[in-house]
Every structure is written in C-alpha cells, then in structure tokens.
Design an enzyme around this catalytic site. Structure first.
Site, short mmCIF file in Angstrom:
data_model
loop_
_atom_site.label_atom_id
_atom_site.label_comp_id
_atom_site.label_asym_id
_atom_site.label_seq_id
_atom_site.Cartn_x
_atom_site.Cartn_y
_atom_site.Cartn_z
N LEU A 100 -18.10 15.84 0.38
CA LEU A 100 -19.10 15.77 1.44
C LEU A 100 -18.49 15.05 2.64
CD1 LEU A 100 -22.32 14.69 -0.52
CD2 LEU A 100 -21.70 16.99 0.24
N ASP A 101 -18.94 15.40 3.83
CA ASP A 101 -18.48 14.73 5.05
C ASP A 101 -18.96 13.28 5.05
OD1 ASP A 101 -17.40 17.13 5.88
OD2 ASP A 101 -19.17 17.67 7.08
N ALA A 102 -18.34 12.46 5.90
CA ALA A 102 -18.69 11.04 5.98
C ALA A 102 -20.15 10.84 6.36
CB ALA A 102 -17.79 10.34 7.00
N HIS A 197 -16.94 22.30 6.55
CA HIS A 197 -18.16 22.06 7.33
C HIS A 197 -19.11 23.26 7.27
CE1 HIS A 197 -16.59 18.35 8.71
NE2 HIS A 197 -15.85 18.80 9.70
#
Length: 243
Positions: A100-102, A197
């Site tokens: 997962l992205d930050a 993304h």
C-alpha cells in the site's frame, strides 16, 4: 527457497551472517559444499553447517492494520516501515504480500512464505482486494450505472498497453456513512490485480481524484475489529485460502 533464507529460517543467523557462513565453505547441500546464497533448496534436501543438519522453522503469516505515513518496505525511507509495528522476532526477514502507498491505510498481509504471497498478488490468481475510496468529486446517482459499467469493462490507464481487469464499483451503504454528505463521494472498489497506484489511476482515468484510500479486504480476510496499528497472526483457515 533460497539457501541463505533457509539458513535464516533454521538458525538465529541474520541474512548477512548466513552469507558469511556460506562463503566459509561450512555449508553442505546433499553432502556437497554450497556457497551460492541464491541456490534454490527444498525441505527434503540434506542441508548441514559443520555437519549439523538444519531444519527450517514453519512459515509465519500476519495481518496488520496499516496506519498512514508508513511504507510497505523492508527498508525505512522518508517514512518508517510497517514492519516496526510487528512485535515479532526477525520482523524484517518478512515481506509484505501486496503493498500500500504511504498515504493509504488498511489491511496488509505479511509473511516469509514466497509461494503464499505470490498467490495473493499474482493477477493470474484473481484474488479480490476491496478498497474504500473517498473522491474529490461526487458521483451523481444518474451517472453511477455508467461508471460501474466502465470499471467492469476495464479502463485504459496512462502508460499501459492493455485495459485493467474488470473491477467492481459499488456505492457505500448509507447506514455505514458518518453523514449523508459523504454519500456521493465514497465508494467501494474491488480489483484483482495490483498495478502501480492502480486505484488512484483508475479514478483519474474517469476524471476524478482519490483523496483517501483504505483497503478493507483481501480474499475473504477482513480487518474485523483490528484497530489501526494493531496486528495478529492469521488463522489456519485464512492461511489456507492462498496455499
């Protein structure tokens, strides 16, 4: 499994220490000296260090409720790794099955079983991942059906040669919302792949922008009552989903 990883799972040695032992010539695989850390071995191989046979510990499987401003990496960068939240021995020998992205929160699966994590993240396995998505622009009810059809047919993302796999877009039930004002800008999206993304790019492709993202489910595994930052071991039934 890589030979250096097998040694780490069979001893208290770190990956760096295991490579040093390999270079020294102390490791034998089926009675032959082995120095290649990347050599693939199996549990039925006879693997010894100085004549002492090694036996790998069982694989480990965890679920973590990721908080914002942490990263799904084994190395700290601008933000710290989610593995700091995992209070287990040799946490940084594990890896994340589906990053997962930050700025994204929610369900993260962590393991040291490469085959298992492959079954989670490989598009060929058609594993469903469900995200709660908050959007900049509201989606009117009269436009929802057309948008659902577009996601189901696949979207053309910038820089990609092929369409995304069919995705399921649904409106969040109003009973689950904090207030009615969120009704038109909050949706659930279920995908079966994990392009870079991807969720953000899918909504960008239809002229919208993701302002908040939270993964709620992978396969049949959900966060349940796991609070942000908390973790637990997966149950046997949860593990066998991807075995």
């Amino acid at each position: 499994m890589r030979l250096d990883k097998f040694i780490c799972k069979s001893t208290e040695l770190t990956r760096t220490e295991a490579k040093k032992v390999l270079k020294s010539g102390e490791v034998r695989v089926n009675n032959e000296v082995a120095k290649n850390a990347a050599m693939q071995v199996h549990e039925n191989n006879l693997i010894t260090i100085d004549g002492q046979q090694l036996s790998a510990r069982g694989s480990r499987y965890y679920i973590l409720h990721k908080i914002v401003d942490t990263i799904c990496s084994n190395v700290d960068e601008i933000y710290p790794s989610v593995l700091h939240s995992l209070e287990v021995d040799k946490a940084f020998d594990l890896h994340i099955a589906g990053r997962l992205d930050a700025d994204t929160t929610g369900l993260v699966l962590i393991t040291d079983d490469g085959r298992w994590s492959h079954n989670v993240i490989s598009p060929k396995k058609q594993c469903q991942k469900t995200y709660r998505v908050w959007l900049r622009s509201e989606i009117d009810d009269d436009k929802l059906s057309a948008l659902v059809a577009r996601f189901d047919s696949g979207l053309q993302l910038q820089g990609e040669d092929s369409l995304t796999r069919p995705a399921i877009l649904t409106r969040v039930e109003i009973d689950n919302l904090v207030d009615e004002a969120s009704y038109r800008s909050e949706v659930l999206l279920t995908i079966t792949e994990g392009k870079y993304h991807q969720v953000k790019r899918m909504f960008a492709a239809v002229g919208n922008r993701v302002v908040g993202l939270h993964r709620e489910q992978i396969g049949k595994i959900t966060l349940g009552d796991l609070a942000p930052g908390e973790w637990r071991e997966l149950t046997e039934d949860e593990i066998t989903q991807f075995s």
